[in-house]
Design a protein around this motif. Structure first.
Motif, PDB file in Angstrom:
ATOM      1  N   LEU A 213     -12.656  -9.431   5.959  1.00 28.15           N
ATOM      2  CA  LEU A 213     -13.166  -9.906   4.672  1.00 28.15           C
ATOM      3  C   LEU A 213     -14.517  -9.287   4.355  1.00 28.15           C
ATOM      4  N   TRP A 214     -15.345  -9.169   5.350  1.00 30.53           N
ATOM      5  CA  TRP A 214     -16.648  -8.527   5.125  1.00 30.53           C
ATOM      6  C   TRP A 214     -16.449  -7.068   4.721  1.00 30.53           C
ATOM      7  N   ALA A 215     -15.484  -6.386   5.362  1.00 25.53           N
ATOM      8  CA  ALA A 215     -15.177  -5.007   4.989  1.00 25.53           C
ATOM      9  C   ALA A 215     -14.710  -4.936   3.538  1.00 25.53           C
ATOM     10  N   ASP A 216     -13.929  -5.931   3.100  1.00 27.13           N
ATOM     11  CA  ASP A 216     -13.507  -5.980   1.700  1.00 27.13           C
ATOM     12  C   ASP A 216     -14.713  -6.073   0.767  1.00 27.13           C
ATOM     13  N   LEU A 217     -15.638  -6.935   1.092  1.00 33.81           N
ATOM     14  CA  LEU A 217     -16.814  -7.111   0.236  1.00 33.81           C
ATOM     15  C   LEU A 217     -17.678  -5.851   0.216  1.00 33.81           C
ATOM     16  N   GLN A 218     -17.782  -5.186   1.360  1.00 32.44           N
ATOM     17  CA  GLN A 218     -18.557  -3.950   1.394  1.00 32.44           C
ATOM     18  C   GLN A 218     -17.859  -2.850   0.586  1.00 32.44           C
ATOM     19  N   PHE A 219     -16.539  -2.832   0.648  1.00 27.31           N
ATOM     20  CA  PHE A 219     -15.804  -1.865  -0.187  1.00 27.31           C
ATOM     21  C   PHE A 219     -16.049  -2.148  -1.662  1.00 27.31           C
ATOM     22  N   LEU A 220     -15.969  -3.400  -2.080  1.00 22.85           N
ATOM     23  CA  LEU A 220     -16.211  -3.740  -3.480  1.00 22.85           C
ATOM     24  C   LEU A 220     -17.608  -3.324  -3.906  1.00 22.85           C
ATOM     25  N   ARG A 221     -18.576  -3.553  -3.036  1.00 22.60           N
ATOM     26  CA  ARG A 221     -19.961  -3.205  -3.360  1.00 22.60           C
ATOM     27  C   ARG A 221     -20.114  -1.696  -3.561  1.00 22.60           C
ATOM     28  N   ARG A 222     -19.436  -0.919  -2.726  1.00 20.18           N
ATOM     29  CA  ARG A 222     -19.521   0.544  -2.849  1.00 20.18           C
ATOM     30  C   ARG A 222     -18.720   1.063  -4.041  1.00 20.18           C
ATOM     31  N   PHE A 223     -17.517   0.533  -4.216  1.00 20.53           N
ATOM     32  CA  PHE A 223     -16.610   1.060  -5.233  1.00 20.53           C
ATOM     33  C   PHE A 223     -17.019   0.657  -6.641  1.00 20.53           C
ATOM     34  N   GLN A 224     -17.629  -0.511  -6.781  1.00 18.86           N
ATOM     35  CA  GLN A 224     -18.089  -1.016  -8.079  1.00 18.86           C
ATOM     36  C   GLN A 224     -16.962  -1.061  -9.116  1.00 18.86           C
ATOM     37  N   PRO A 225     -15.903  -1.827  -8.842  1.00 20.27           N
ATOM     38  CA  PRO A 225     -14.821  -1.969  -9.825  1.00 20.27           C
ATOM     39  C   PRO A 225     -15.280  -2.785 -11.021  1.00 20.27           C
ATOM     40  N   GLN A 226     -14.559  -2.654 -12.122  1.00 30.30           N
ATOM     41  CA  GLN A 226     -14.858  -3.463 -13.299  1.00 30.30           C
ATOM     42  C   GLN A 226     -14.187  -4.838 -13.218  1.00 30.30           C
ATOM     43  N   MET A 227     -13.160  -4.958 -12.375  1.00 31.73           N
ATOM     44  CA  MET A 227     -12.449  -6.223 -12.243  1.00 31.73           C
ATOM     45  C   MET A 227     -12.038  -6.407 -10.796  1.00 31.73           C
ATOM     46  N   VAL A 228     -12.078  -7.648 -10.307  1.00 32.50           N
ATOM     47  CA  VAL A 228     -11.638  -7.962  -8.949  1.00 32.50           C
ATOM     48  C   VAL A 228     -10.708  -9.168  -9.008  1.00 32.50           C
ATOM     49  N   GLY A 229      -9.494  -8.987  -8.519  1.00 34.05           N
ATOM     50  CA  GLY A 229      -8.524 -10.080  -8.486  1.00 34.05           C
ATOM     51  C   GLY A 229      -8.290 -10.543  -7.058  1.00 34.05           C
ATOM     52  N   ILE A 230      -8.662 -11.781  -6.769  1.00 35.86           N
ATOM     53  CA  ILE A 230      -8.362 -12.347  -5.459  1.00 35.86           C
ATOM     54  C   ILE A 230      -7.655 -13.684  -5.654  1.00 35.86           C
TER      55      ILE A 230
END
Length: 346
Positions: A213-230
């Motif tokens: 889960l932490w890896a997911d959050l770090q990926f989101l932080r790097r990738f900077q998507p416009q939308m996140v669906g969880i």
């Protein structure tokens, strides 16, 4: 001390693995409520009280893939398969436009029948008939040239859950013929082409750990998507994970808030899966920092066949026909169902 963790995440837009563990596992519900409140404040700074309504159209439940968790996987037996025609899709859009929707999400399995020529024809016709609406696609992995053609035809947004940022975890959720690297390649291609890109993951999927889960959050932080669906993992009968426990609504809400603090301007749905596990799951998602809902515009006769997990909501307040009920529920939360396209605001 714990309050300072939330402050640090909100200020730095980042989180350490240790900070994540505290926020996910604390029994201090006052702290959790503070987390939710700070996420709501971050949402309001970017979008005010607006909640954006997207009309979801599930165009096909055929899929070439065999993901271990999915109820429309290739080897799923006893499932009545369907494909919507272009005329049916346009009818769904017309009904949604009448109801006030200004974004349409065309979602489906990875169905080879919907090749580039067919999809581009559909997208261009939707764009021509409803030029004031945004077109979002959620149709899985494709080649870069395919993504480019669809973008040129009028699609502006693309949703592709990364599912997990851990290659090892990805391999535990998918068959050997599917590739973590290809999923990441798709996301990079979408962003390079100019789409507004959405990604995301299931909460409580088999083999998931705090580290993944932490890896997911770090990926989101790097990738900077416009939308996140969880949304919480929900097992689907007939799949290899049918007997696994469902994910936690509480954990999903905490992660929604954490994502909001890391990505303050992101478009964040309160997903159908939340509403499936809890009668007021979507409302709780909104109060944890979400600002998108996606009612179902699909023809009623097909909704039950798009059974990606058990007991998936397709009627009642989940249905687009009940748009006024949805608006009323949002008003009860001091939120306004926005009639506009709901573009990302960096």
């Amino acid at each position: 001390m714990s309050q300072s963790i939330i402050d640090a995440v909100a200020t730095s837009h980042d989180i350490s693995q240790e900070q994540l563990s505290v926020l996910l596992h604390t029994d201090d519900m006052m702290l959790v409520q503070t987390l939710f409140a700070m996420a709501r404040q971050a949402t309001q700074r970017s979008y005010g009280n607006k909640v954006f309504m997207r009309g979801l159209i599930e165009i096909s439940n055929h899929c070439r893939n065999n993901c271990l968790y999915c109820g429309i996987r290739r080897d799923q037996s006893g499932l009545q398969r369907y494909r919507l025609t272009k005329e049916q899709i346009l009818q769904c859009c017309a009904a949604g436009h009448q109801l006030g929707f200004r974004t349409f999400v065309l979602q489906g399995g990875e169905d080879a029948w919907f090749d580039d020529d067919r999809l581009c024809d559909i997208v261009s016709d939707v764009h021509a008939h409803f030029p004031d609406c945004a077109i979002t696609l959620s149709l899985g992995e494709r080649g870069r040239s395919s993504f480019q053609r669809l973008f040129d035809a009028g699609a502006e947004r693309y949703l592709l859950r990364h599912e997990t940022a851990s290659p090892m975890h990805y391999a535990q959720l998918h068959p050997a013929e599917m590739s973590f690297d290809n999923r990441m390649r798709c996301l990079d291609d979408l962003k390079a082409i100019g789409y507004q890109v959405g990604c995301g993951f299931m909460v409580g999927s088999p083999y998931q750990t705090d580290a993944s889960l932490w890896a997911d959050l770090q990926f989101l932080r790097r990738f900077q998507p416009q939308m996140v669906g969880i949304g919480p993992f929900i097992p689907a009968s007939g799949t290899p994970f049918a007997d696994r426990p469902a994910g936690s609504v509480d954990l999903t809400l905490r992660l929604l808030s954490i994502i909001r603090l890391i990505l303050p301007s992101v478009l964040l749905p309160a997903t159908t899966a939340l509403g499936t596990l809890s009668p007021n799951g979507r409302e709780m998602g909104i109060m944890a920092g979400a600002n998108v809902v996606m009612p179902n515009l699909s023809p009623q006769g097909f909704r039950a066949q798009y059974s990606i997990y058990d007991n998936k909501l397709a009627s009642g307040s989940e249905a687009a026909e009940c748009a006024n009920d949805i608006r009323s529920r949002l008003n009860g939360l001091d939120r306004d169902a926005s009639p506009d396209r709901g573009d990302f605001r960096p």
